[in-house]
Design a protein around this motif. Structure first.
Motif, PDB file in Angstrom:
ATOM      1  N   HIS A 141       0.800  -1.223   0.000  1.00 57.09           N
ATOM      2  CA  HIS A 141       0.000   0.000   0.000  1.00 57.09           C
ATOM      3  C   HIS A 141       0.834   1.275   0.000  1.00 57.09           C
ATOM      4  O   HIS A 141       0.304   2.368  -0.200  1.00 57.09           O
ATOM      5  CB  HIS A 141      -0.999  -0.010   1.172  1.00 57.09           C
ATOM      6  N   ASP A 165     -10.044  -1.207   3.691  1.00 60.71           N
ATOM      7  CA  ASP A 165      -8.796  -1.726   4.265  1.00 60.71           C
ATOM      8  C   ASP A 165      -9.088  -2.253   5.672  1.00 60.71           C
ATOM      9  O   ASP A 165     -10.072  -1.855   6.307  1.00 60.71           O
ATOM     10  CB  ASP A 165      -7.789  -0.550   4.356  1.00 60.71           C
ATOM     11  N   ASP A 169      -3.869   2.982   7.757  1.00 64.07           N
ATOM     12  CA  ASP A 169      -2.685   3.390   6.982  1.00 64.07           C
ATOM     13  C   ASP A 169      -2.387   4.877   7.145  1.00 64.07           C
ATOM     14  O   ASP A 169      -1.953   5.556   6.209  1.00 64.07           O
ATOM     15  CB  ASP A 169      -2.830   3.009   5.494  1.00 64.07           C
ATOM     16  N   HIS A 181       3.987   0.830   4.203  1.00 64.24           N
ATOM     17  CA  HIS A 181       2.623   0.554   3.724  1.00 64.24           C
ATOM     18  C   HIS A 181       1.544   0.893   4.748  1.00 64.24           C
ATOM     19  O   HIS A 181       0.359   0.818   4.418  1.00 64.24           O
ATOM     20  CB  HIS A 181       2.500  -0.900   3.231  1.00 64.24           C
ATOM     21  N   GLY A 182       1.952   1.289   5.949  1.00 62.59           N
ATOM     22  CA  GLY A 182       0.974   1.711   6.949  1.00 62.59           C
ATOM     23  C   GLY A 182       0.839   3.226   7.054  1.00 62.59           C
ATOM     24  O   GLY A 182       0.257   3.713   8.018  1.00 62.59           O
ATOM     25  N   ASP A 256      -7.436  -2.132  -0.391  1.00 62.01           N
ATOM     26  CA  ASP A 256      -6.417  -3.057   0.130  1.00 62.01           C
ATOM     27  C   ASP A 256      -7.098  -4.410   0.301  1.00 62.01           C
ATOM     28  O   ASP A 256      -8.109  -4.518   1.013  1.00 62.01           O
ATOM     29  CB  ASP A 256      -5.906  -2.513   1.473  1.00 62.01           C
TER      30      ASP A 256
END
Ligand SMILES: [Mn+2]
Length: 332
Positions: A141, A165, A169, A181-182, A256
């Motif tokens: 992500h 998701d 994130d 990706h977070g 996601d």
């Protein structure tokens, strides 16, 4: 759309084989041909393209199970299962738009995350300059941050965001780096690229040691719909709330695959049990018809953790639903 447009679109999909015979690969047998995304033609001349499906084979932003760099190739393979019509909505994307697999983002230095971000931004600069609507297939992500950056810098106002998701994130640094990706939607908020008050995050349930992502989203005014609230409200009410929030603003849709329950998507970097079902996801997405989309992506399919191929199949199916939304925008 007039007849001239339709001819132009059919010509775009037509190919000639070595015998000089004319055919349209997407109307042929689904196990044949080189597996491009949705069996769409591979085209790099963006002048010819309305919607470009882009592979982003990068997973240097993962914090846990790596492997999403292999996502685009497996989604290409499983996307052969997709048809040319959406039976549920009646959408016929290939009659509405010239859709192409425009290839993968190339990475000059696989080991340098900051450079990978620039490579993605550069690729999307070209896409945006050409007026092509992008559908990205990740990759982890972290790839969505440079995508949003490239798309938003050509607009006068920050983008609205629909984000499905298990995680917000919007986390801060991970082992000293703010790029992972977070974090893409924290970076996008800080840069003024997305409007947090027109951002909705759906299916949220995961968090590791801290809740700073959740806290950040709520502090900035994002609408966070946890999986518990999603179940209580139902997909229809959640879709209505997203529509209300986005209204007529330019909106980006990011999906996601870990938003789905691991029963449907175990092949991902950070699986979180207790998620959205595949059928809920399809019905939710179909409610977004008519919104003013600037692009979308499907990320975090991780083939090394997906021996059955189900995650890539579900990923391809989600991508097809998004494609239908984007094609309807072109046809409008
Ligand atoms: Mn994510």
């Amino acid at each position: 759309m007039d007849d001239g447009d339709e001819d132009r679109i059919v010509d775009f999909y037509r190919r000639t084989n070595i015998l000089g015979e004319s055919y349209i690969p997407m109307q042929g047998l689904r196990h044949t041909e080189i597996p491009t995304f949705m069996r769409a033609p591979f085209v790099t001349d963006l002048e010819q393209v309305d919607i470009g499906i882009i592979g982003i084979p990068y997973d240097g932003g993962l914090t846990f199970r790596t492997g999403a760099r292999h996502g685009p190739r497996e989604v290409r393979n499983q996307s052969s299962v997709m048809r040319s019509i959406n039976v549920a909505t009646g959408a016929r994307p290939y009659e509405q738009a010239r859709i192409a697999d425009v290839g993968d983002v190339q990475f000059r230095n696989l080991f340098a995350l900051e450079e990978a971000i620039l490579d993605i931004e550069r690729f999307y600069d070209a896409i945006a300059e050409a007026g092509v609507i992008p559908l990205g297939i990740g990759g982890d992500h972290s790839v969505t941050w440079p995508i949003l950056k490239a798309l938003a810098k050509r607009q006068n106002e920050p983008l609205a965001l629909i984000h499905i998701d298990a995680h917000t994130d919007t986390w801060s640094e991970f082992t000293g780096s703010k790029y992972h990706h977070g974090a893409p939607f924290r970076l996008a908020t800080e840069a003024g690229v997305i409007d947090p008050k027109r951002t909705i995050q759906i299916g949220i349930r995961g968090g590791q040691n801290f809740t700073d992502g959740l806290d950040y989203s709520r502090d900035k005014g994002m609408r966070v719909i946890t999986i518990e609230e999603f179940e209580d409200l139902g997909w229809q009410a959640v879709a209505r709330e997203a529509q209300r929030l986005v209204a007529d603003r330019l909106v980006y849709l990011t999906f996601d695959i870990d938003g789905l329950d691991p029963a449907y998507a175990s092949g991902t970097g950070t699986p979180e049990p207790g998620g959205i079902t595949m059928r809920e996801a399809q019905r939710l997405l179909r409610e977004f018809r008519g919104l003013n989309f600037i692009g979308g992506d499907l990320v975090e399919v991780s083939p090394p953790f997906d021996p059955s191929g189900t995650t890539a199949l579900n990923g391809a199916t989600i991508a097809f639903e998004i494609l239908c939304l984007l094609a309807e925008k072109i046809a409008k």
